[in-house]
Design a protein around this motif. Structure first.
Motif, short mmCIF file in Angstrom:
data_model
loop_
_atom_site.label_atom_id
_atom_site.label_comp_id
_atom_site.label_asym_id
_atom_site.label_seq_id
_atom_site.Cartn_x
_atom_site.Cartn_y
_atom_site.Cartn_z
N ASP A 1 -3.74 -4.16 0.69
CA ASP A 1 -3.62 -3.40 1.94
C ASP A 1 -2.31 -3.71 2.67
OD1 ASP A 1 -6.03 -2.13 1.52
OD2 ASP A 1 -7.14 -3.32 2.98
N ARG A 2 -1.85 -4.96 2.61
CA ARG A 2 -0.65 -5.32 3.38
C ARG A 2 0.64 -5.15 2.57
NH1 ARG A 2 -2.76 -10.79 2.69
NH2 ARG A 2 -1.42 -11.88 1.22
N SER A 3 0.53 -4.96 1.28
CA SER A 3 1.71 -4.86 0.42
C SER A 3 2.26 -3.45 0.38
CB SER A 3 1.36 -5.33 -1.00
OG SER A 3 0.99 -6.68 -0.99
N LYS A 4 3.58 -3.36 0.28
CA LYS A 4 4.26 -2.06 0.22
C LYS A 4 5.15 -1.94 -1.02
CE LYS A 4 2.99 -0.82 4.46
NZ LYS A 4 1.58 -1.16 4.43
N ASP B 1 6.70 -7.64 -2.14
CA ASP B 1 5.36 -8.08 -1.75
C ASP B 1 4.56 -8.62 -2.93
OD1 ASP B 1 5.65 -7.31 1.02
OD2 ASP B 1 5.47 -5.24 0.35
N TYR C 1 2.74 3.02 -2.95
CA TYR C 1 3.53 1.79 -3.09
C TYR C 1 4.93 2.13 -3.60
CZ TYR C 1 -0.90 -0.72 -2.71
OH TYR C 1 -2.10 -1.20 -2.28
N GLU D 1 -9.80 -11.11 -0.53
CA GLU D 1 -8.39 -11.53 -0.51
C GLU D 1 -7.52 -10.54 -1.27
OE1 GLU D 1 -8.49 -16.38 -0.38
OE2 GLU D 1 -9.35 -15.42 -2.16
N ASP E 1 -6.98 -7.58 0.91
CA ASP E 1 -5.96 -7.89 1.92
C ASP E 1 -4.55 -7.82 1.33
OD1 ASP E 1 -7.89 -8.27 3.87
OD2 ASP E 1 -7.85 -10.46 3.74
N ILE E 2 -4.38 -8.39 0.13
CA ILE E 2 -3.07 -8.36 -0.54
C ILE E 2 -2.63 -6.92 -0.74
CG2 ILE E 2 -1.89 -8.78 -2.74
CD1 ILE E 2 -3.66 -11.38 -2.94
#
Length: 135
Positions: free
Chosen positions: A14-17, A73, A44, A8, A11-12
């Motif tokens: 990887d999808r956060s910018k 994010d 980031y 998890e 995932d956080i």
């Protein structure tokens, strides 16, 4: 308090910018600066949230989370554990899905406030270390 699983967290990250960093110092010798610089170097976008500085890492600072323009994010927090409930209140006024308290920081009240609203809370974990481990 239970942090998300490693998958998890991957995932956080990887999808956060965009990461709003509460308590980011403009001093390169401070942990908040070093961690945020490493995350910036990873690609980031870092938004300094600190009313006592003008800028950090080449980015204009804002006084509070409500002053951040655009989506957030992750809210990454470098404040003492006893200050986390206040930061959590401000966090809950944003649309940010993840509240991340750095290593050494945890607060049960803040954790419950966040998770009771269906949002993700990470406590007592360095975001830089987590990023390095899951890369």
């Amino acid at each position: 308090m239970q942090n998300p699983s490693k998958s998890e967290i991957k995932d956080i990250l990887d999808r956060s910018k965009r990461i709003a960093v509460v308590g980011l110092s403009d001093r390169p010798d401070r942990t908040s600066y070093m961690v945020s610089k490493a995350m910036q170097d990873e690609g980031y976008e870092i938004i300094p949230v600190n009313p006592t500085i003008d800028e950090a890492l080449g980015v204009k600072a804002v006084a509070s989370l409500k002053d951040v323009e655009g989506p957030i994010d992750i809210v990454n927090v470098f404040r003492r554990s006893e200050q986390l409930p206040g930061v959590a209140e401000e966090f809950l006024q944003t649309d940010a899905p993840v509240f991340w308290a750095q290593q050494g920081l945890a607060n049960e009240e803040a954790y419950r406030m966040i998770t009771d609203k269906g949002r993700t809370a990470v406590m007592d974990l360095c975001i830089k270390v987590a990023r390095a481990v899951i890369k």
